[in-house]
Design a protein around this motif. Structure first.
Motif, PDB file in Angstrom:
ATOM      1  N   PHE A 162       0.831  -1.219   0.000  1.00  0.00           N
ATOM      2  CA  PHE A 162       0.000   0.000   0.000  1.00  0.00           C
ATOM      3  C   PHE A 162       0.860   1.262   0.000  1.00  0.00           C
ATOM      4  CE2 PHE A 162       0.113   0.843   4.699  1.00  0.00           C
ATOM      5  CZ  PHE A 162       0.544  -0.402   5.165  1.00  0.00           C
ATOM      6  N   PRO A 271      10.779  -3.038   7.850  1.00  0.00           N
ATOM      7  CA  PRO A 271      12.080  -2.458   7.489  1.00  0.00           C
ATOM      8  C   PRO A 271      12.422  -1.197   8.262  1.00  0.00           C
ATOM      9  CG  PRO A 271      10.450  -1.886   5.838  1.00  0.00           C
ATOM     10  CD  PRO A 271       9.765  -2.827   6.799  1.00  0.00           C
ATOM     11  N   LYS A 326       4.021   3.231  14.924  1.00  0.00           N
ATOM     12  CA  LYS A 326       4.228   3.287  13.472  1.00  0.00           C
ATOM     13  C   LYS A 326       3.477   4.438  12.818  1.00  0.00           C
ATOM     14  CE  LYS A 326       7.003   0.795  12.843  1.00  0.00           C
ATOM     15  NZ  LYS A 326       8.165   0.200  12.245  1.00  0.00           N
ATOM     16  N   GLY A 338       6.159   6.121  10.373  1.00  0.00           N
ATOM     17  CA  GLY A 338       7.128   5.035  10.514  1.00  0.00           C
ATOM     18  C   GLY A 338       6.785   3.871   9.601  1.00  0.00           C
ATOM     19  N   CYS A 339       5.758   4.056   8.788  1.00  0.00           N
ATOM     20  CA  CYS A 339       5.316   2.970   7.900  1.00  0.00           C
ATOM     21  C   CYS A 339       5.516   3.374   6.454  1.00  0.00           C
ATOM     22  CB  CYS A 339       3.842   2.656   8.167  1.00  0.00           C
ATOM     23  SG  CYS A 339       3.156   1.445   7.020  1.00  0.00           S
ATOM     24  N   CYS A 342       4.921  -1.227   2.935  1.00  0.00           N
ATOM     25  CA  CYS A 342       5.522  -2.385   2.253  1.00  0.00           C
ATOM     26  C   CYS A 342       4.694  -3.648   2.425  1.00  0.00           C
ATOM     27  CB  CYS A 342       6.940  -2.623   2.752  1.00  0.00           C
ATOM     28  SG  CYS A 342       7.019  -3.430   4.366  1.00  0.00           S
ATOM     29  N   CYS A 345       4.435  -6.732   7.344  1.00  0.00           N
ATOM     30  CA  CYS A 345       3.842  -7.121   8.629  1.00  0.00           C
ATOM     31  C   CYS A 345       2.535  -7.877   8.415  1.00  0.00           C
ATOM     32  CB  CYS A 345       3.624  -5.894   9.508  1.00  0.00           C
ATOM     33  SG  CYS A 345       2.638  -4.612   8.705  1.00  0.00           S
ATOM     34  N   ILE A 355      -2.422  -4.559   9.387  1.00  0.00           N
ATOM     35  CA  ILE A 355      -2.293  -3.220   9.985  1.00  0.00           C
ATOM     36  C   ILE A 355      -3.295  -2.234   9.379  1.00  0.00           C
ATOM     37  CG2 ILE A 355      -0.397  -2.562   8.417  1.00  0.00           C
ATOM     38  CD1 ILE A 355       0.793  -0.855  10.662  1.00  0.00           C
TER      39      ILE A 355
END
Ligand code: SF4
Ligand code: SF4
Ligand code: SF4
Ligand code: SF4
Lengths: 368, 261
Positions: A162, A271, A326, A338-339, A342, A345, A355
């Protein structure tokens, strides 16, 4: 803008190797894409794509000769710079004296092949946290120095990606030395290539088969636009950080705790997660002690162990800590999310906790 | 380090077990020399028949309690030891022999032995901690020799042993292993099992068997749901997954019982 053919790609790897770069790129292992040392372009996976969903990752042969139809595995580049297990120093008792022998930082030229746009953002985030703040990790700085990056834009996004929502992909706009977009397959793979640094420019000028033409750029634009419309997931980030900051007692945290294993997979695969702990060991005679830094996670009890016990006993409290850091408090701490979007998770959670779904559920009924 | 005038006495005791954990200690060849220098080995059946009288500074106890005689003997050891460390799956959960806790033991004896009347056995195989106070439990089947050295070294240096209580998944990801659950759909006990083996089975593309027992805060219920819904397991298979080496460990026992119809 250049056109790079497969033999030009190989030329670039050759010249990097001649200059002493250690080359790391995607490889196939145990049914997944992993990041490992590669010898030549021939050892890159070809003709595979991934199917990713919550708690699920499978590879499939595409039947064509495509080079980069897959996206990410659970490995991320952070392992090269922020090592999972890092010796810090050794202490030896010598009579009444203590000798402390610090682990020297390891430098060395590294070339990263096939870095995705969201990964460039992840590296930028880790740089900010570990190298550019008040506290600098000298091991990270040393190993990060002299990194040459060949980025690959995504034409086939994964099922849990996303990046469009997070503004990090599927096209690289900075942070690379060379960026590539794969055009066509069927034995005729070629790349539109851009230089992002003088070193990248120099290599491309020597290895490319010429400038990209109008029709190549047209095709590239179409492929990348289609990719942007093909995200497996999305997340509405408008006002999200503020809503999450108010969500401390939201009932969803208790609900997610019934599913969450507090296994740490999401944080280890993420990451940008940088949490770690230090472990000391002594020998039996008590004359040698080692200190080692290892990856840790907000999902372990020991991570929040203060005097008398763990501050976050429940799985709900741990999940809340992770998600709100995050997507919310990271903004306050480091001036951005912080996201990167990718999706690791989601894919590598052994019980498929998503998430984007959890954040949406909390926000949907949150106050504020 | 505290000054010591006499060497601390270490004793190793065996209950119902396979001796594998004692062998892990014997296997510490190099370390054992240091152990021998730092500690007086007072009783260690796998290494020597000599027995030094108690009291002991540290007693390592291997095996589970399965007979009336053992249930009594363990109290004597407690009385004679300053620190008792239960070592291995048998001593910490009841071991593989605790599979009998889910069966009728009299019936099993009749099936197995020609003269079941000579068998004097308790109905359940239970961990040492069910009988006496245990200072430290060292998990594993068998225990890891580095952990044994760590516990002894922590004791000798007057500090807390540095052993994890988090999931095997932590070791798996630190090692860069491809997750067998997500990538292959193989059921794996890693999320609910305490780390310590360095993700040995996932490294070889196998799901974790749970040798180190339940970790802190395990969520077995939802993991079992995932096995059933996403890994194509039947309730019988789920029972077998939880009913292994640590079948009698509380969270695993309760989870396997939940799937009995
Ligand atoms: S969200 Fe998933 S990966 Fe993260 S700790 Fe919970 S169960 Fe593990
Ligand atoms: S939180 Fe999840 S999606 Fe975001 S960067 Fe980390 S692993 Fe990727
Ligand atoms: S999140 Fe975006 S940039 Fe990252 S791999 Fe997926 S499509 Fe590519
Ligand atoms: S293979 Fe097992 S132990 Fe490893 S990360 Fe996956 S679930 Fe956890």
């Amino acid at each position: 803008m250049f056109i790079l053919e497969p033999d030009g790609f190989e030329k670039i790897l050759d010249s990097l190797r001649e200059k002493g770069y250690r080359i790391t790129g995607p490889k196939l292992r145990d049914g997944a894409i992993v990041l490992d040392t590669i010898d030549s372009a021939a050892s890159l996976p070809r003709g595979v794509r991934d199917h990713q969903g919550p708690g699920r990752y499978r590879l499939e042969e595409t039947g064509d000769d495509s080079w980069f139809s897959y996206t990410l595995g659970s490995d991320s580049w952070k392992k090269l710079f922020f090592h999972p297990i890092k010796p810090l120093f050794k202490t030896t008792r010598d009579g009444g004296l203590l000798q402390i022998e610090p682990e020297p930082p390891r430098e060395g030229l590294k070339a990263l092949i096939g870095v995705r746009p969201c990964e460039l953002q992840a590296l930028a985030i880790q740089d900010k946290v570990l190298a550019e703040g008040e506290f600098v990790d000298r091991h990270y700085v040393a190993s990060r120095k002299g990194t040459f990056i060949v980025a690959v834009n995504c034409t086939v996004p994964g099922g849990t990606c996303f990046c469009v929502s997070m503004g990090t992909g599927p096209v690289a706009d900075r942070g690379y030395d060379i960026s590539l977009t794969e055009l066509g397959s069927n034995g005729a793979t070629r790349f539109v290539a851009r230089a992002g640094s003088p070193h990248g420019e120099e290599l491309l000028a020597a290895a490319s088969s010429g400038k990209a033409g109008e029709s190549d750029l047209q095709l590239e634009a179409e492929l990348l636009e289609a990719a942007a419309g093909n995200m497996g997931r999305s997340l509405d980030v408008e006002g999200l950080a503020a809503a999450l900051a108010e969500s401390g007692d939201h009932p969803r945290w208790e609900e997610v705790a019934e599913r969450c294993q507090a296994c740490t997979n999401c944080t280890m695969a993420c990451p940008t997660c940088y949490c770690h702990t230090v472990e000391d060991s002594t020998d039996l005679t008590g004359s040698v002690a080692d200190r080692t830094r290892v990856w840790d996670s907000c999902f372990t009890a020991d991570h929040s162990y203060l005097h008398g016990g763990s501050v976050r006993e429940t799985r709900g409290a741990r999940y809340r800590q992770w998600l709100t850091h995050k997507l919310s408090s990271w903004h306050d701490q480091f001036g951005g999310s912080g996201c990167t979007g990718c999706g690791r998770c989601i894919t590598w959670c052994p019980v498929g906790i998503d998430i984007t779904e959890e954040a949406q559920a909390v926000r949907g009924t949150a106050r504020g | 380090m505290p000054l010591r005038t006499t060497k601390p006495k270490l004793a190793v005791w065996k209950f119902s077990s396979c001796d594998g954990c004692q062998l892990s200690l014997l296997d510490c060849e190099d370390e054992l020399l240091a152990v021998a220098g730092a500690i007086e080995i007072a009783n260690f059946p796998e290494a020597s028949r000599a027995v030094v009288r108690g009291p002991y500074n540290v007693s390592l106890v291997e095996g589970s309690i399965t007979t009336p005689e053992e249930a009594e003997r363990i109290h004597k050891i407690r009385r004679n030891s300053r620190i008792v460390v239960a070592i291995g799956a048998c001593a910490t959960s009841g071991g593989l022999q605790a599979l009998r806790n889910f069966q009728d033991v009299d019936e099993l004896s009749r099936l197995v032995y020609a003269h079941p009347e000579y068998i004097e056995s308790l109905n359940n195989s239970t961990p040492i901690g069910d009988h006496i106070f245990v200072d430290h439990e060292l998990r594993g089947c068998p225990v890891d020799k580095a952990h044994l050295v760590e516990v002894l070294s922590a004791f000798l240096n007057g500090r807390k042993p540095n052993l994890p209580n988090h999931a095997v998944c932590v070791e798996c990801k630190r090692a860069g292993v491809v997750c067998v659950m997500a990538a292959h759909g193989t059921p794996c006990l890693g999320p609910v099992t305490q780390a310590g083996c360095d993700a040995l089975c996932p490294r070889y593309n196998r799901g974790c068997f749970g040798c180190f027992g339940p970790r802190e805060n395990p969520n077995t219920a939802h993991l079992a749901t995932w096995y059933l819904d996403q890994c194509g397991q039947t309730p019988e298979e789920v029972i077998r997954l939880f009913r292994g080496i640590n079948a009698n460990a509380d969270p695993f026992r309760r989870e396997s019982l939940r799937h009995e119809s």
